[in-house]
Design a protein around this motif. Structure first.
Motif, PDB file in Angstrom:
ATOM      1  N   SER A  79     -23.061 -40.716  28.017  1.00 50.85           N
ATOM      2  CA  SER A  79     -23.550 -41.186  26.717  1.00 50.85           C
ATOM      3  C   SER A  79     -23.762 -39.989  25.804  1.00 50.85           C
ATOM      4  O   SER A  79     -23.658 -38.841  26.232  1.00 50.85           O
ATOM      5  CB  SER A  79     -24.853 -41.980  26.866  1.00 50.85           C
ATOM      6  OG  SER A  79     -25.875 -41.156  27.387  1.00 50.85           O
ATOM      7  N   GLN A  80     -24.068 -40.283  24.541  1.00 52.82           N
ATOM      8  CA  GLN A  80     -24.285 -39.242  23.546  1.00 52.82           C
ATOM      9  C   GLN A  80     -25.501 -39.582  22.695  1.00 52.82           C
ATOM     10  O   GLN A  80     -25.907 -40.735  22.607  1.00 52.82           O
ATOM     11  CB  GLN A  80     -23.058 -39.113  22.638  1.00 52.82           C
ATOM     12  CG  GLN A  80     -21.816 -38.614  23.332  1.00 52.82           C
ATOM     13  CD  GLN A  80     -20.553 -39.265  22.824  1.00 52.82           C
ATOM     14  OE1 GLN A  80     -19.662 -39.583  23.595  1.00 52.82           O
ATOM     15  NE2 GLN A  80     -20.462 -39.476  21.526  1.00 52.82           N
ATOM     16  N   GLY A  81     -26.044 -38.559  22.069  1.00 50.49           N
ATOM     17  CA  GLY A  81     -27.178 -38.750  21.179  1.00 50.49           C
ATOM     18  C   GLY A  81     -27.027 -37.882  19.945  1.00 50.49           C
ATOM     19  O   GLY A  81     -26.111 -37.058  19.857  1.00 50.49           O
ATOM     20  N   PRO A  82     -27.915 -38.041  18.965  1.00 51.22           N
ATOM     21  CA  PRO A  82     -27.828 -37.233  17.749  1.00 51.22           C
ATOM     22  C   PRO A  82     -28.419 -35.844  17.962  1.00 51.22           C
ATOM     23  O   PRO A  82     -29.315 -35.661  18.788  1.00 51.22           O
ATOM     24  CB  PRO A  82     -28.671 -38.031  16.748  1.00 51.22           C
ATOM     25  CG  PRO A  82     -29.696 -38.698  17.601  1.00 51.22           C
ATOM     26  CD  PRO A  82     -29.023 -39.013  18.908  1.00 51.22           C
ATOM     27  N   LYS A  83     -27.910 -34.881  17.231  1.00 49.12           N
ATOM     28  CA  LYS A  83     -28.534 -33.565  17.239  1.00 49.12           C
ATOM     29  C   LYS A  83     -29.834 -33.646  16.449  1.00 49.12           C
ATOM     30  O   LYS A  83     -29.957 -34.420  15.506  1.00 49.12           O
ATOM     31  CB  LYS A  83     -27.588 -32.527  16.640  1.00 49.12           C
ATOM     32  CG  LYS A  83     -26.376 -32.255  17.531  1.00 49.12           C
ATOM     33  CD  LYS A  83     -25.541 -31.103  17.012  1.00 49.12           C
ATOM     34  CE  LYS A  83     -24.418 -30.770  17.988  1.00 49.12           C
ATOM     35  NZ  LYS A  83     -23.581 -29.643  17.515  1.00 49.12           N
TER      36      LYS A  83
END
Length: 405
Positions: free
Chosen positions: A335-339
């Motif tokens: 998964s990915q997330g915001p910086k």
């Protein structure tokens, strides 16, 4: 052309078009098909572009089976009308000829942070409303995840180049190689005369698994690999952690790059990936394994523990015994997330527990004049959902700017 024409002829022109209700951006499918059948392709293309500036991109990457085509009445007893093919033909043929009609200048300036699907769509919608628009992009070219997260064989980069040319011709300005939150901040933008700022920076922080071995040289994250696959020496056998759309893009890219064996691993059998993309990955040689919980990564490959699921597919037990899955390289695509730089460098700007931007029902953040749209607000969703959210945010920005007159 004959196939496209025959598909258009299959449309029933339903009075209550289920295909349109199945589309997150309510594409006027029956009307566009009617114009197509009358030979009014320019009008059809303009209608599609006015409703969705990224109609060509969506025609290529949308999961039509879940959206428009999945709701087609024809699909009840036979195959649905292949709207994606019709939309792609119209939008691709006429992209250079559709017009970005601009309202008289308002004298207002808006900064858009990020040039992914939400940022591109918002910039076009804002310039249409007469506002000056500058797009700030951290990378060397526009497109965001469309360019750096979707493989060339799925979405040709030349399409994004065509959009960039069209947007520049309309007066949209770009500042490339500019990561907002580093050298410049949102406060700087507001100081320098931008009356509103839209944050549409997407999800660029890879989600770490926090398992031993994650820092080894034969390990990387999916979003980094997709941005520059030729930069990595994968070897002969690749292990991909995850079975979502990003993981499948990683697997297919590796296979296209000549990797012989690619296996994708997940704890559960279910996946939210596009079934067609999963099927293509299987046809190209990828293997999927489920009920496996990664425990650590070694130089010889990842180690897993077996997972037992109940009838609902929920995890009820993870065994203690570890099993090695041999691999030359491991790519984590869970998964990915915001910086977090924007939140940390903007006083008063708040995020939620997942690090996503907090906005109200009108896309307004916790800082006046600053709005949010796309994945940075809602997490990883589809391209068409990002476009729809960008249009909603632009409406809110436009209303806000009118109060500043």
């Amino acid at each position: 052309m004959l196939n496209i024409q025959s598909e258009a002829n299959r449309c029933l022109q339903c009075k209550i078009p289920r295909c349109r209700t199945g589309c997150p951006i309510s594409t006027p499918i029956p009307q566009a098909i009617a114009l197509f059948k009358l030979g009014k392709l320019q009008e059809a293309a303009q209608m599609l572009f006015d409703n969705n500036p990224l109609s060509l991109v969506c025609a290529i990457v949308c999961d039509h089976d879940k959206q428009c085509e999945g709701h087609c009445v024809k699909g009840i007893k036979e195959s649905p009308v292949e709207w994606g093919s019709i939309e792609r033909f119209i939008s691709d043929t006429y992209l250079e000829r559709v017009q970005i009609e601009k309202a008289p200048s308002t004298g207002k300036s808006v900064a858009v942070i990020g040039s992914g699907p939400a940022g591109m769509s918002a910039a076009i919608e804002l310039i249409r409303r007469g506002h000056e628009v500058t797009v700030f992009e951290a990378q060397s070219e526009i497109g965001g995840m469309l360019r750096y997260g979707i493989p060339e064989f799925r979405l040709p980069k030349s399409i994004l180049d065509r959009y960039a040319k069209k947007m520049k011709a309309a007066g949209i300005r770009f500042r490339l190689h500019t990561a907002v939150g580093s050298s410049i901040t949102i406060e700087d933008m507001l100081r320098d005369g931008y009356q509103a700022v839209l944050i549409s920076s997407g999800l660029w922080r890879a989600q770490a698994l926090r398992v031993p071995g994650e820092t080894l040289p034969n390990v990387c994250y999916g979003i980094h690999y997709l941005a520059s696959p030729k930069s990595f020496e994968i070897g002969n056998r690749l292990a991909v952690i995850g079975t979502g759309n990003t993981a499948i893009d990683v697997a297919r890219t590796a296979l296209h790059q000549g990797v012989s064996y690619v296996t994708l691993y997940a704890r559960r059998a279910q996946s939210n990936a596009d079934p067609k993309e999963r099927e293509l990955a299987l046809l190209e040689g990828a293997e999927f394994k489920s009920q496996m919980q990664i425990s650590r990564i070694t130089k010889d490959g990842p180690m897993f523990k077996a997972v037992r699921l109940d009838e609902q597919g929920q995890i009820v037990e993870i065994e203690e015994t570890e099993q090695l899955e041999p691999a030359d390289f491991t790519i984590i695509a869970a998964s990915q997330g915001p910086k977090s730089k924007l939140i940390h460098t903007t006083p008063g700007l708040e995020g939620n527990a997942r690090g996503l931007l907090k906005v109200d029902e009108n896309s307004r953040t916790t800082v006046e004049g600053v709005f949010g749209a796309g994945d940075v607000v809602y997490g990883g969703k589809t391209v068409v959902e990002a476009v729809a959210d960008a249009k909603k945010a632009v409406q809110a920005i436009d209303e806000y700017l009118k109060t500043k007159e």
